[in-house]
Design a protein around this motif. Structure first.
Motif, PDB file in Angstrom:
ATOM      1  N   GLY A 158       3.723 -13.770   5.026  1.00  0.00           N
ATOM      2  CA  GLY A 158       5.167 -13.910   4.965  1.00  0.00           C
ATOM      3  C   GLY A 158       5.898 -12.589   5.090  1.00  0.00           C
ATOM      4  O   GLY A 158       5.280 -11.525   5.180  1.00  0.00           O
ATOM      5  N   GLU A 159       7.210 -12.679   5.108  1.00  0.00           N
ATOM      6  CA  GLU A 159       8.056 -11.490   5.250  1.00  0.00           C
ATOM      7  C   GLU A 159       8.871 -11.258   3.974  1.00  0.00           C
ATOM      8  O   GLU A 159       9.320 -12.203   3.334  1.00  0.00           O
ATOM      9  CB  GLU A 159       9.020 -11.654   6.432  1.00  0.00           C
ATOM     10  CG  GLU A 159       9.932 -10.446   6.637  1.00  0.00           C
ATOM     11  CD  GLU A 159      10.931 -10.626   7.768  1.00  0.00           C
ATOM     12  OE1 GLU A 159      11.640  -9.653   8.102  1.00  0.00           O
ATOM     13  OE2 GLU A 159      10.988 -11.740   8.334  1.00  0.00           O
ATOM     14  N   ILE A 160       9.032  -9.992   3.626  1.00  0.00           N
ATOM     15  CA  ILE A 160       9.891  -9.601   2.512  1.00  0.00           C
ATOM     16  C   ILE A 160      10.954  -8.650   3.043  1.00  0.00           C
ATOM     17  O   ILE A 160      10.628  -7.637   3.673  1.00  0.00           O
ATOM     18  CB  ILE A 160       9.096  -8.893   1.397  1.00  0.00           C
ATOM     19  CG1 ILE A 160       8.018  -9.817   0.837  1.00  0.00           C
ATOM     20  CG2 ILE A 160      10.041  -8.426   0.288  1.00  0.00           C
ATOM     21  CD1 ILE A 160       7.062  -9.129  -0.114  1.00  0.00           C
ATOM     22  N   ILE A 161      12.204  -8.993   2.832  1.00  0.00           N
ATOM     23  CA  ILE A 161      13.294  -8.107   3.218  1.00  0.00           C
ATOM     24  C   ILE A 161      13.743  -7.336   1.979  1.00  0.00           C
ATOM     25  O   ILE A 161      13.998  -7.931   0.931  1.00  0.00           O
ATOM     26  CB  ILE A 161      14.487  -8.883   3.806  1.00  0.00           C
ATOM     27  CG1 ILE A 161      14.084  -9.593   5.103  1.00  0.00           C
ATOM     28  CG2 ILE A 161      15.664  -7.939   4.065  1.00  0.00           C
ATOM     29  CD1 ILE A 161      15.178 -10.469   5.684  1.00  0.00           C
ATOM     30  N   ILE A 162      13.796  -6.024   2.097  1.00  0.00           N
ATOM     31  CA  ILE A 162      14.317  -5.177   1.021  1.00  0.00           C
ATOM     32  C   ILE A 162      15.643  -4.609   1.501  1.00  0.00           C
ATOM     33  O   ILE A 162      15.694  -3.932   2.529  1.00  0.00           O
ATOM     34  CB  ILE A 162      13.358  -4.015   0.697  1.00  0.00           C
ATOM     35  CG1 ILE A 162      11.953  -4.539   0.435  1.00  0.00           C
ATOM     36  CG2 ILE A 162      13.874  -3.217  -0.505  1.00  0.00           C
ATOM     37  CD1 ILE A 162      10.922  -3.442   0.308  1.00  0.00           C
ATOM     38  N   ASN A 163      16.687  -4.897   0.778  1.00  0.00           N
ATOM     39  CA  ASN A 163      18.023  -4.466   1.192  1.00  0.00           C
ATOM     40  C   ASN A 163      18.621  -3.541   0.135  1.00  0.00           C
ATOM     41  O   ASN A 163      18.957  -3.972  -0.964  1.00  0.00           O
ATOM     42  CB  ASN A 163      18.920  -5.690   1.400  1.00  0.00           C
ATOM     43  CG  ASN A 163      20.140  -5.367   2.238  1.00  0.00           C
ATOM     44  OD1 ASN A 163      20.597  -4.236   2.284  1.00  0.00           O
ATOM     45  ND2 ASN A 163      20.667  -6.368   2.913  1.00  0.00           N
TER      46      ASN A 163
END
Length: 205
Positions: A158-163
């Motif tokens: 999966g993908e993890i977005i860190i903003n």
């Protein structure tokens, strides 16, 4: 003979976990968690000299995150960092992140629990920021629920977005302003969390 035994050991530790990951979701979960935990410990030890030479430098976080990012490629995790410029400033700050699991072993002060929402913060981070009159930088991690479930022992790709969000100034604020500062920070993070979590969830379908 010793070389033959070494070859057998290497093959066993390489292919057996791969086979187990294919035939059992629970085995896949535990193997990935062990690999990731070991990777965190290894990276932490390797970077101790660097951190000692650069104490209190927020860029240490980027170095650590970059190394972990490459290790977790093996686990099928894609990391997308947004707002890098907010973490590249050469000045003191307090980072606030929505900690969910050991995957986001980053940040200084965090709000815990992987329940799909951001919970109340501890006041310590805000006392620190106001006392030293340094800005707060919120760091938001998207939800992992589309690929990780501890109760069901699921750990897929999966993908993890860190903003990283723009800094929130504490100049001129006092103790009486803590509750308002906490609420403003939390609301900003909730808005971004909902947006990026929906984004990664849609991509996984």
């Amino acid at each position: 003979m010793e070389l033959d035994n070494l070859g057998i050991i290497l093959v066993t530790f390489t292919f057996v976990p791969l086979i187990l990951c294919k035939i059992s979701k629970a085995a896949k979960y535990y193997i990935k968690m062990v690999f990731y935990s070991f990777s965190l410990i290894l990276v932490s030890w390797l970077l101790i000299p660097v951190f000692l030479l650069r104490p209190k430098n927020v860029k240490n976080l980027l170095i650590y995150a970059n190394m972990v990012k490459h290790l977790t490629i093996v686990l099928g995790i894609k990391w997308t960092l947004r707002g890098r410029e907010h973490l590249s400033q050469n000045k003191p700050c307090v980072l606030i992140a929505n900690h969910q699991t050991c995957l986001d072993a980053l940040g200084i002060y965090r709000t815990r629990r992987n329940t799909g929402e951001i919970h109340a913060f501890k006041k310590g981070a805000f006392y620190t920021a106001i006392h030293h009159q340094v800005p707060i930088i919120p760091v938001v991690f998207s939800s992992y629920r589309h690929f990780m479930d501890h109760k069901k022992k699921v750990f897929d790709e999966g993908e993890i977005i860190i903003n990283a969000l723009p800094e929130i100034s504490t100049i001129g604020l006092g103790i009486k302003d803590i509750d308002d500062l906490m609420e403003r920070t939390k609301q900003q993070m909730i808005d971004v969390y909902d947006k990026i979590s929906e984004e990664v969830s849609e991509k996984s379908k």
